[in-house]
Design an enzyme around this catalytic site. Structure first.
Site, PDB file in Angstrom:
ATOM      1  N   SER A  20       0.903  -1.214  -0.042  1.00  0.00           N
ATOM      2  CA  SER A  20      -0.091  -0.190   0.134  1.00  0.00           C
ATOM      3  C   SER A  20       0.967   1.223   0.146  1.00  0.00           C
ATOM      4  O   SER A  20       1.683   1.324  -0.790  1.00  0.00           O
ATOM      5  CB  SER A  20      -0.940   0.072   1.248  1.00  0.00           C
ATOM      6  OG  SER A  20      -2.000   1.024   1.190  1.00  0.00           O
TER       7      SER A  20
ATOM      8  N   ASP B 243      -9.708  -4.533  -4.664  1.00  0.00           N
ATOM      9  CA  ASP B 243      -9.170  -3.617  -3.805  1.00  0.00           C
ATOM     10  C   ASP B 243      -9.921  -2.578  -3.671  1.00  0.00           C
ATOM     11  O   ASP B 243     -10.218  -1.482  -4.681  1.00  0.00           O
ATOM     12  CB  ASP B 243      -7.569  -3.203  -4.171  1.00  0.00           C
ATOM     13  CG  ASP B 243      -7.072  -2.561  -2.945  1.00  0.00           C
ATOM     14  OD1 ASP B 243      -7.387  -1.911  -2.280  1.00  0.00           O
ATOM     15  OD2 ASP B 243      -5.859  -2.847  -2.927  1.00  0.00           O
TER      16      ASP B 243
ATOM     17  N   HIS C 185      -7.679  -5.359  -0.261  1.00  0.00           N
ATOM     18  CA  HIS C 185      -6.592  -4.690   0.037  1.00  0.00           C
ATOM     19  C   HIS C 185      -5.805  -5.339   1.386  1.00  0.00           C
ATOM     20  O   HIS C 185      -6.008  -4.936   2.433  1.00  0.00           O
ATOM     21  CB  HIS C 185      -6.934  -3.364   0.567  1.00  0.00           C
ATOM     22  CG  HIS C 185      -5.671  -2.182   0.811  1.00  0.00           C
ATOM     23  ND1 HIS C 185      -5.211  -1.993  -0.414  1.00  0.00           N
ATOM     24  CD2 HIS C 185      -5.247  -1.664   1.597  1.00  0.00           C
ATOM     25  CE1 HIS C 185      -4.095  -1.075  -0.037  1.00  0.00           C
ATOM     26  NE2 HIS C 185      -4.083  -0.900   1.076  1.00  0.00           N
TER      27      HIS C 185
END
Length: 258
Positions: free
Chosen positions: A128, A199, A232
């Site tokens: 991320s 995501d 995610h």
């Protein structure tokens, strides 16, 4: 470890920020030490979270360094303080880039790598916001300097980004054109990007666009993997991909993929 920096704008005001990095966790290699990778956590996380996962991977020749980002106000959360490698208000191509924060974190990572033995291959990876910082570090390596013009001090043999995005993508081509070596370096630096189609934090389109921007800028040794249904977070299929890719690109021995 703290890092002091000045942001010089077009006006007469100079803002100054101090970055206090948190605890660094190290996973020692279980076999012959051939590579060292700094792995960067996501927004609001800490280095210990990833060190626990990395310790379980079948990569005995890699030393993992997992630093913790500074705690700072984040515009995305309305100024709420949390661990962050840089400030971010909008995860998109149009969002403003916190160059000062990016440079501070990239310099912190480079400092961690700079003390490794000369015969050890060096890499940066992350998840991320950590992936975004890793990719920014890759562009600094290729151009030979940080965004503030200071020289980037370490060589990189591999860069991995999971569920991330590319900061400063709008200025990447201009930055690369300043260096004659940049095109040659970019063509050979191995980069692995992985992103889940599901995501809902860093949308897949941002990962896809980042891969496209890097390719168009001349990063010719780039692999982009997508995963159906992945949100995610990471899954064994993805970590297996990372293990195999690192083993191949860093030419590690003694590793076995599960």
């Amino acid at each position: 470890m703290s890092y002091n920096t000045s942001a010089i704008g077009s006006g007469s005001r100079t803002a100054r920020r101090t970055f206090e990095f948190g605890r660094t966790h190290v996973v020692r290699p279980k076999g012959k030490h051939q590579a060292t990778i700094v792995w960067l956590h996501g927004l609001g996380d800490k280095g210990s979270s990833w060190s626990q996962l990395l310790e379980t991977l079948p990569l005995p020749n890699i030393k993992w360094i997992c630093p913790t980002a500074p705690t700072q106000p984040v515009a995305l959360f309305g100024g709420f303080h949390c661990t962050a490698w840089f400030d971010v208000g909008d995860i998109s191509e149009d969002g403003p880039d916190d160059l000062e924060g990016l440079d501070a974190s990239a310099a912190h990572v480079a400092n961690l790598l700079s003390t490794e033995p000369a015969d050890i291959k060096l890499g940066i990876g992350g998840f991320s916001m950590g992936a975004a910082t890793a990719l920014y570090s890759a562009t600094c390596r290729i151009t030979g300097q940080y965004g503030n013009g200071n020289l980037y001090p370490v060589d990189l043999s591999a860069v991995v980004g999971l569920s991330g995005w590319l900061p400063c993508s709008r200025t990447l081509r201009n930055r690369m054109e300043r260096s004659h070596e940049a095109a040659r370096q970019a063509a050979s630096l191995p980069i692995l990007l992985c992103h889940g189609l599901g995501d809902d934090v860093v949308a897949y389109k941002h990962g896809e666009k980042s891969a496209q921007n890097l390719s168009e800028a001349g990063f010719g040794n780039l692999t982009f993997r997508t995963y159906n249904g992945l949100g995610h977070y990471t899954i064994p299929e993805e970590t297996d991909e990372v293990c195999n890719w690192l083993t191949s690109n860093l030419m590690l021995d003694g590793s076995r993929a599960y």
